[in-house]
Design a protein around this motif. Structure first.
Motif, short mmCIF file in Angstrom:
data_model
loop_
_atom_site.label_atom_id
_atom_site.label_comp_id
_atom_site.label_asym_id
_atom_site.label_seq_id
_atom_site.Cartn_x
_atom_site.Cartn_y
_atom_site.Cartn_z
N VAL A 44 0.81 -1.22 0.00
CA VAL A 44 0.00 0.00 0.00
C VAL A 44 0.85 1.27 0.00
O VAL A 44 0.39 2.33 -0.45
N THR A 45 2.08 1.20 0.48
CA THR A 45 2.93 2.39 0.52
C THR A 45 3.59 2.70 -0.82
O THR A 45 4.18 3.77 -0.99
N GLU A 46 3.49 1.79 -1.78
CA GLU A 46 4.08 2.00 -3.10
C GLU A 46 3.11 2.77 -3.99
O GLU A 46 1.89 2.75 -3.80
N ASP A 47 3.66 3.45 -4.99
CA ASP A 47 2.84 4.22 -5.91
C ASP A 47 2.01 3.30 -6.80
O ASP A 47 2.50 2.26 -7.26
N LEU A 48 0.78 3.71 -7.05
CA LEU A 48 -0.07 2.98 -8.00
C LEU A 48 0.50 3.07 -9.40
O LEU A 48 1.13 4.07 -9.77
N LEU A 49 0.28 2.03 -10.19
CA LEU A 49 0.70 2.03 -11.59
C LEU A 49 -0.52 2.31 -12.47
O LEU A 49 -1.60 1.80 -12.21
N VAL A 50 -0.32 3.10 -13.51
CA VAL A 50 -1.42 3.41 -14.44
C VAL A 50 -1.04 3.01 -15.86
O VAL A 50 -1.63 3.47 -16.83
N ASP A 51 -0.05 2.14 -15.98
CA ASP A 51 0.42 1.66 -17.28
C ASP A 51 0.44 0.14 -17.25
O ASP A 51 1.08 -0.47 -16.37
N LEU A 52 -0.25 -0.48 -18.19
CA LEU A 52 -0.39 -1.94 -18.18
C LEU A 52 0.95 -2.64 -18.38
O LEU A 52 1.20 -3.68 -17.77
N ASP A 53 1.81 -2.09 -19.22
CA ASP A 53 3.11 -2.72 -19.45
C ASP A 53 3.96 -2.73 -18.19
O ASP A 53 4.67 -3.71 -17.90
N ARG A 54 3.88 -1.65 -17.41
CA ARG A 54 4.63 -1.60 -16.15
C ARG A 54 4.05 -2.59 -15.14
O ARG A 54 4.78 -3.20 -14.35
N MET A 55 2.74 -2.76 -15.17
CA MET A 55 2.11 -3.77 -14.32
C MET A 55 2.63 -5.17 -14.66
O MET A 55 2.93 -5.97 -13.77
N VAL A 56 2.73 -5.44 -15.94
CA VAL A 56 3.21 -6.76 -16.39
C VAL A 56 4.66 -6.98 -15.97
O VAL A 56 5.03 -8.07 -15.51
N ASP A 57 5.49 -5.95 -16.10
CA ASP A 57 6.89 -6.07 -15.65
C ASP A 57 6.95 -6.40 -14.16
O ASP A 57 7.75 -7.23 -13.72
N ASP A 58 6.09 -5.75 -13.38
CA ASP A 58 6.05 -5.99 -11.94
C ASP A 58 5.63 -7.43 -11.65
O ASP A 58 6.23 -8.12 -10.82
N LEU A 59 4.60 -7.91 -12.35
CA LEU A 59 4.14 -9.28 -12.15
C LEU A 59 5.19 -10.30 -12.55
O LEU A 59 5.36 -11.33 -11.89
N ALA A 60 5.91 -10.01 -13.62
CA ALA A 60 6.97 -10.93 -14.07
C ALA A 60 8.06 -11.06 -13.02
O ALA A 60 8.59 -12.15 -12.79
N GLN A 61 8.41 -9.95 -12.37
CA GLN A 61 9.41 -9.99 -11.31
C GLN A 61 8.91 -10.81 -10.12
O GLN A 61 9.66 -11.61 -9.54
N GLN A 62 7.64 -10.63 -9.76
CA GLN A 62 7.07 -11.41 -8.66
C GLN A 62 7.08 -12.90 -8.98
O GLN A 62 7.40 -13.73 -8.12
#
Length: 238
Positions: A44-62
């Protein structure tokens, strides 16, 4: 022996607890790992993402960090289906291992581009009305100004990412798909059939009673589908 993993991707506004209901139906040989985007839950302390490609990069790292080396299944509802699809494209592009199966619910084929383009710009009141139509927010949340003030920015950011993302054709991945939809959520057969464009493997379809958030009453069915996929794959895995 390492357990097969089920990685779930949240829908718009959701987090790691969105699919909590499926856990009690999961057999002991499958580990459920809930992925979570920034700006909610434990992040919750991290900034929200508003770009789908950045969301995918984040999920790939997880995914890279949390995988145990065993085969895995991917599941996403609504926005989670779109993100899962883009994640598969990413994994295929970088030559990473793909899931044995991708289970999708409440999500038209990406090429259909059914998303309105201005919902993320709606006032809080109008956006709340849109959410009420979908049926995804509990009455106690809708009735609480404090809870809505917390939830709406998250939902708005997720919707913005969806609405501003343009579909781009790409080489199909080699992953079987199962697409599950609600009988009352307004998805036509053509919306679902077009998923066949995205994979070289077979697709299966299932209709279950309910609106867009039919999954809340059907977690036992979804868990059964996942178990069927894993059971069918066991000879090839042994």
């Amino acid at each position: 022996m390492k357990k097969i993993q089920l990685f779930s991707i949240p829908y718009a506004g959701g987090g790691r607890y969105s699919y909590q209901g499926i856990k009690r139906f999961m057999p002991a040989n499958i580990e459920h790992v809930a992925l979570e985007l920034p700006g909610r839950g434990q992040r919750v302390t991290e900034d929200l993402l508003v770009d789908l490609d950045r969301m995918v990069d984040d999920l790939a790292q997880q995914l890279q960090v949390q995988r145990n080396g065993a085969p895995f299944v991917l599941y996403g509802h609504s926005m989670g289906g779109v993100l899962g699809h883009q994640l598969l494209r990413h994994l295929a592009r970088v030559g990473a291992e793909l899931p044995m199966h991708f289970l999708i619910s409440g999500c038209a084929a990406p090429c259909q581009e059914r998303y309105q383009k201005n919902r993320h710009r709606l006032s809080d009141g109008l956006l709340t009305q849109e959410l009420m139509k979908l049926g995804g927010l509990p009455p106690e949340v809708l009735a609480s100004e404090e809870l809505m003030s917390f939830c709406l920015p998250i939902i708005r950011a997720d919707i913005q990412a969806l609405e501003l993302h343009a579909y781009r054709p790409a080489t199909p991945y080699s992953v079987p798909l199962t697409i599950v939809s609600g009988t009352a959520e307004g998805l036509a057969e053509s919306d679902l059939d077009e998923w066949s464009r995205e994979t070289m493997e077979p697709i299966g379809k299932l209709r279950l009673p309910g609106n867009h958030f039919f999954i809340e009453q059907q977690f036992h069915v979804l868990a059964g589908l996942i178990q069927q996929v894993v059971t069918a794959a066991q000879p090839a895995l042994s």
